[in-house]
Design a protein around this motif. Structure first.
Motif, PDB file in Angstrom:
ATOM      1  N   THR A  72       0.843  -1.199   0.000  1.00 14.84           N
ATOM      2  CA  THR A  72       0.000   0.000   0.000  1.00 14.84           C
ATOM      3  C   THR A  72       0.875   1.245   0.000  1.00 14.84           C
ATOM      4  OG1 THR A  72      -0.133   0.031   2.419  1.00 14.84           O
ATOM      5  CG2 THR A  72      -1.845  -1.200   1.215  1.00 14.84           C
ATOM      6  N   VAL A  73       0.268   2.355  -0.370  1.00 17.01           N
ATOM      7  CA  VAL A  73       0.994   3.613  -0.446  1.00 17.01           C
ATOM      8  C   VAL A  73       1.387   4.121   0.935  1.00 17.01           C
ATOM      9  CG1 VAL A  73      -1.090   5.030  -0.377  1.00 17.01           C
ATOM     10  CG2 VAL A  73       0.948   5.896  -1.536  1.00 17.01           C
ATOM     11  N   ASN A  74       0.674   3.721   1.992  1.00 17.49           N
ATOM     12  CA  ASN A  74       0.996   4.177   3.343  1.00 17.49           C
ATOM     13  C   ASN A  74       2.375   3.712   3.796  1.00 17.49           C
ATOM     14  OD1 ASN A  74      -1.515   5.413   3.550  1.00 17.49           O
ATOM     15  ND2 ASN A  74      -2.485   3.552   4.344  1.00 17.49           N
ATOM     16  N   GLU A  75       2.889   2.678   3.178  1.00 11.81           N
ATOM     17  CA  GLU A  75       4.212   2.171   3.544  1.00 11.81           C
ATOM     18  C   GLU A  75       5.330   3.014   2.949  1.00 11.81           C
ATOM     19  OE1 GLU A  75       6.772  -2.019   3.151  1.00 11.81           O
ATOM     20  OE2 GLU A  75       4.641  -1.943   2.642  1.00 11.81           O
ATOM     21  N   PHE A  76       5.019   3.827   1.934  1.00 12.49           N
ATOM     22  CA  PHE A  76       6.060   4.570   1.216  1.00 12.49           C
ATOM     23  C   PHE A  76       5.715   6.060   1.141  1.00 12.49           C
ATOM     24  CE2 PHE A  76       5.548   0.311  -0.643  1.00 12.49           C
ATOM     25  CZ  PHE A  76       6.784  -0.239  -0.336  1.00 12.49           C
ATOM     26  N   ALA A  84      11.689   9.186  -4.588  1.00  2.00           N
ATOM     27  CA  ALA A  84      12.753   8.189  -4.652  1.00  2.00           C
ATOM     28  C   ALA A  84      12.542   7.200  -5.783  1.00  2.00           C
ATOM     29  CB  ALA A  84      12.841   7.441  -3.318  1.00  2.00           C
ATOM     30  N   ALA A  85      11.300   6.855  -6.071  1.00  2.31           N
ATOM     31  CA  ALA A  85      10.969   5.941  -7.164  1.00  2.31           C
ATOM     32  C   ALA A  85       9.555   6.286  -7.623  1.00  2.31           C
ATOM     33  CB  ALA A  85      11.061   4.484  -6.716  1.00  2.31           C
ATOM     34  N   TYR A  86       9.398   6.519  -8.913  1.00  2.81           N
ATOM     35  CA  TYR A  86       8.079   6.964  -9.379  1.00  2.81           C
ATOM     36  C   TYR A  86       7.928   6.730 -10.870  1.00  2.81           C
ATOM     37  CZ  TYR A  86      10.665  11.127 -10.925  1.00  2.81           C
ATOM     38  OH  TYR A  86      11.570  11.972 -11.510  1.00  2.81           O
ATOM     39  N   SER A 227       9.276  17.627  -4.805  1.00  5.95           N
ATOM     40  CA  SER A 227       7.896  17.451  -4.396  1.00  5.95           C
ATOM     41  C   SER A 227       7.059  18.635  -4.853  1.00  5.95           C
ATOM     42  CB  SER A 227       7.818  17.313  -2.871  1.00  5.95           C
ATOM     43  OG  SER A 227       6.478  17.298  -2.453  1.00  5.95           O
ATOM     44  N   SER A 228       5.828  18.339  -5.257  1.00  9.57           N
ATOM     45  CA  SER A 228       4.950  19.402  -5.714  1.00  9.57           C
ATOM     46  C   SER A 228       4.495  20.297  -4.563  1.00  9.57           C
ATOM     47  CB  SER A 228       3.728  18.792  -6.411  1.00  9.57           C
ATOM     48  OG  SER A 228       3.019  17.959  -5.505  1.00  9.57           O
ATOM     49  N   ARG A 229       4.741  19.897  -3.341  1.00  6.47           N
ATOM     50  CA  ARG A 229       4.342  20.724  -2.202  1.00  6.47           C
ATOM     51  C   ARG A 229       5.234  21.953  -2.064  1.00  6.47           C
ATOM     52  NH1 ARG A 229       3.425  16.116   2.490  1.00  6.47           N
ATOM     53  NH2 ARG A 229       1.932  14.832   1.347  1.00  6.47           N
ATOM     54  N   PHE A 230       6.474  21.833  -2.521  1.00 10.18           N
ATOM     55  CA  PHE A 230       7.437  22.910  -2.351  1.00 10.18           C
ATOM     56  C   PHE A 230       8.027  23.273  -3.709  1.00 10.18           C
ATOM     57  CE2 PHE A 230       7.515  20.028   1.262  1.00 10.18           C
ATOM     58  CZ  PHE A 230       7.102  20.866   2.274  1.00 10.18           C
ATOM     59  N   SER A 231       7.185  23.599  -4.670  1.00  8.39           N
ATOM     60  CA  SER A 231       7.655  23.938  -6.002  1.00  8.39           C
ATOM     61  C   SER A 231       7.053  25.265  -6.416  1.00  8.39           C
ATOM     62  CB  SER A 231       7.273  22.845  -6.999  1.00  8.39           C
ATOM     63  OG  SER A 231       5.878  22.684  -7.030  1.00  8.39           O
ATOM     64  N   PHE A 232       7.671  25.885  -7.388  1.00 12.06           N
ATOM     65  CA  PHE A 232       7.162  27.129  -7.922  1.00 12.06           C
ATOM     66  C   PHE A 232       7.312  27.116  -9.424  1.00 12.06           C
ATOM     67  CE2 PHE A 232      11.579  27.635  -6.842  1.00 12.06           C
ATOM     68  CZ  PHE A 232      12.128  28.224  -7.967  1.00 12.06           C
ATOM     69  N   THR A 233       6.488  27.913 -10.091  1.00 12.23           N
ATOM     70  CA  THR A 233       6.480  27.968 -11.543  1.00 12.23           C
ATOM     71  C   THR A 233       7.151  29.253 -12.001  1.00 12.23           C
ATOM     72  OG1 THR A 233       4.430  26.720 -11.579  1.00 12.23           O
ATOM     73  CG2 THR A 233       5.031  27.890 -13.599  1.00 12.23           C
ATOM     74  N   TRP A 333       0.549  14.230  -9.517  1.00 14.40           N
ATOM     75  CA  TRP A 333       0.250  13.429 -10.717  1.00 14.40           C
ATOM     76  C   TRP A 333       0.519  11.948 -10.449  1.00 14.40           C
ATOM     77  CZ3 TRP A 333       3.114  10.265 -13.976  1.00 14.40           C
ATOM     78  CH2 TRP A 333       2.489   9.918 -15.174  1.00 14.40           C
ATOM     79  N   TYR A 334       1.622  11.665  -9.771  1.00 12.31           N
ATOM     80  CA  TYR A 334       1.950  10.272  -9.471  1.00 12.31           C
ATOM     81  C   TYR A 334       0.936   9.666  -8.510  1.00 12.31           C
ATOM     82  CZ  TYR A 334       4.687   6.204  -8.038  1.00 12.31           C
ATOM     83  OH  TYR A 334       5.106   4.933  -7.771  1.00 12.31           O
ATOM     84  N   ARG A 335       0.476  10.449  -7.541  1.00 14.13           N
ATOM     85  CA  ARG A 335      -0.557   9.941  -6.629  1.00 14.13           C
ATOM     86  C   ARG A 335      -1.846   9.594  -7.371  1.00 14.13           C
ATOM     87  NH1 ARG A 335      -0.479  10.514  -1.084  1.00 14.13           N
ATOM     88  NH2 ARG A 335       1.407  11.424  -0.185  1.00 14.13           N
ATOM     89  N   SER A 336      -2.160  10.360  -8.404  1.00 10.93           N
ATOM     90  CA  SER A 336      -3.376  10.056  -9.179  1.00 10.93           C
ATOM     91  C   SER A 336      -3.261   8.723  -9.904  1.00 10.93           C
ATOM     92  CB  SER A 336      -3.634  11.180 -10.188  1.00 10.93           C
ATOM     93  OG  SER A 336      -2.629  11.218 -11.182  1.00 10.93           O
ATOM     94  N   LYS A 337      -2.053   8.308 -10.248  1.00 11.01           N
ATOM     95  CA  LYS A 337      -1.867   7.002 -10.893  1.00 11.01           C
ATOM     96  C   LYS A 337      -1.915   5.851  -9.898  1.00 11.01           C
ATOM     97  CE  LYS A 337      -1.369   8.852 -14.904  1.00 11.01           C
ATOM     98  NZ  LYS A 337      -2.441   8.680 -15.923  1.00 11.01           N
ATOM     99  N   ILE A 338      -1.592   6.153  -8.655  1.00 12.38           N
ATOM    100  CA  ILE A 338      -1.602   5.099  -7.642  1.00 12.38           C
ATOM    101  C   ILE A 338      -3.035   4.732  -7.255  1.00 12.38           C
ATOM    102  CG2 ILE A 338      -0.927   4.530  -5.272  1.00 12.38           C
ATOM    103  CD1 ILE A 338       1.520   6.265  -5.663  1.00 12.38           C
ATOM    104  N   GLN A 339      -3.889   5.721  -7.145  1.00  9.36           N
ATOM    105  CA  GLN A 339      -5.262   5.480  -6.671  1.00  9.36           C
ATOM    106  C   GLN A 339      -6.105   4.799  -7.738  1.00  9.36           C
ATOM    107  OE1 GLN A 339      -6.629   9.362  -5.516  1.00  9.36           O
ATOM    108  NE2 GLN A 339      -5.260   9.460  -3.742  1.00  9.36           N
TER     109      GLN A 339
END
Length: 339
Positions: A72-76, A84-86, A227-233, A333-339
């Motif tokens: 599951t995603v909760n482990e990573f 680290a891997a995506y 990480s998209s949490r700490f990014s700027f355009t 975007w990667y999280r959307s592929k996991i779900q």
């Protein structure tokens, strides 16, 4: 053609029959052992039914030992934030492109589970007519060639060879340590996927401009944190440039009116002239920066890389995947592929 197809179907049925005679399969195991999966194991063993059934049985036991169906995603969560891997996207042939940027201090005991979790996510996004994917190993974080080989590269290639046969289209090791090419040549007899793995150096592609397709990721390309949490355009419009820009144009002392009083009525002409000159200078600067490229001095490049570069590098093969390597990690975007 029909006779060959009938023989393949008979071999697939024989392998499945041998597996069920040894021990009953669970619902998840039966779903895993579909026709395409059995055909890949038959191809690995040269069409030998008994060897293919034995290898497939070992694969099922290995998947059960690491609980591959229950990852599951909760482990990573930490790996998900760091990138680290995506899954980075899909190439022009709809093959998934996976990137591994594992740090040297990452626990070796968790590498196998992380690799399997990432591979399973990529397999979910594969169309029915595609059964292979591409892997990019970012080795720039490692200073030790043996550490990179033992932590991530060799374990991943062995997992691919034994438990995901005929799935790897191509693998690239990017910016490995200087001693790594010597170690890599010594691994030729021990790795089945040695021929499908190439060494590349990003310095050889610094002069290549890559075009990003925002529609593929569904978001804008970012610069900064992985990480998209700490990014700027960053905007590329000239109207957002700050006054303290760099200019390649020569400024003459005669062009400036040093005695002008900016509070006087005539100072407006000076300011308008200076503003016009700045706008022209911006256009010139943008054109020069877009075309100018300074190659990296040869003495900064690794001697080992220079020895192996002509033999190992294949620029045309890696060039389509350069944009995936340069693109910043998009966590959402990667999280959307996991779900």
């Amino acid at each position: 053609m029909k006779q060959d197809q009938a023989q393949n179907e008979d071999k697939v049925s024989s392998v499945l029959r041998l597996l069920k005679n040894q021990s009953p399969l669970t619902l998840k195991q039966e779903k895993f052992c579909n026709n395409a999966c059995i055909q890949r194991f038959l191809k690995l063993k040269g069409g030998n039914v008994k060897k293919a059934a034995k290898q497939l049985r070992n694969c099922l036991a290995w998947r059960h030992s690491i609980s591959a169906d229950n990852l599951t995603v909760n482990e990573f969560l930490g790996e998900l934030v760091d990138g680290a891997a995506y899954l980075a996207g899909h190439d022009t042939n709809s093959r998934p492109v996976i990137i591994f940027r594992i740090k040297p201090d990452y626990p070796k005991s968790k590498v196998t589970r992380l690799v399997v979790f990432t591979l399973e996510i990529a397999i979910r996004t594969v169309p029915k007519n595609i059964d292979s994917f591409v892997i990019l190993f970012d080795a720039s974080l490692f200073r030790s060639g043996s550490a990179f080989m033992n932590v991530i590269l060799v374990p991943t290639l062995k997992i691919m060879a034994d438990y995901y046969p005929c799935r790897l289209h191509k693998a690239f090791v990017i910016d490995p340590p200087s001693i790594f090419p010597y170690l890599w040549k010594g691994m030729r007899p021990f790795l089945e996927l040695y021929g499908d793995t190439q060494l590349v150096w990003s310095v050889d592609y610094d002069h290549i401009e890559t075009a990003f397709d925002d529609r593929e990721l569904g978001s804008s390309c970012r610069i900064g944190s992985k990480s998209s949490r700490f990014s700027f355009t960053v905007s590329h419009h000239l109207d957002t440039l700050k006054p303290w820009y760099l200019s390649f144009t020569e400024t003459k002392l005669g062009d400036l009116n040093l005695n002008a009083n900016f509070g006087s009525p005539g100072s407006g002409d000076v300011m308008r002239t200076s503003s016009t000159r700045k706008c022209r200078s911006l256009d010139t600067t943008a054109n020069v920066i877009a075309k100018a490229w300074t190659p990296l001095p040869a003495f900064l490049q690794s001697p080992a890389a220079m020895l192996f570069r002509g033999r190992e590098r294949n620029g045309e093969v890696f060039r389509p995947y350069l944009r995936f390597y340069r693109r910043q990690y998009d966590e959402m975007w990667y999280r959307s592929k996991i779900q």
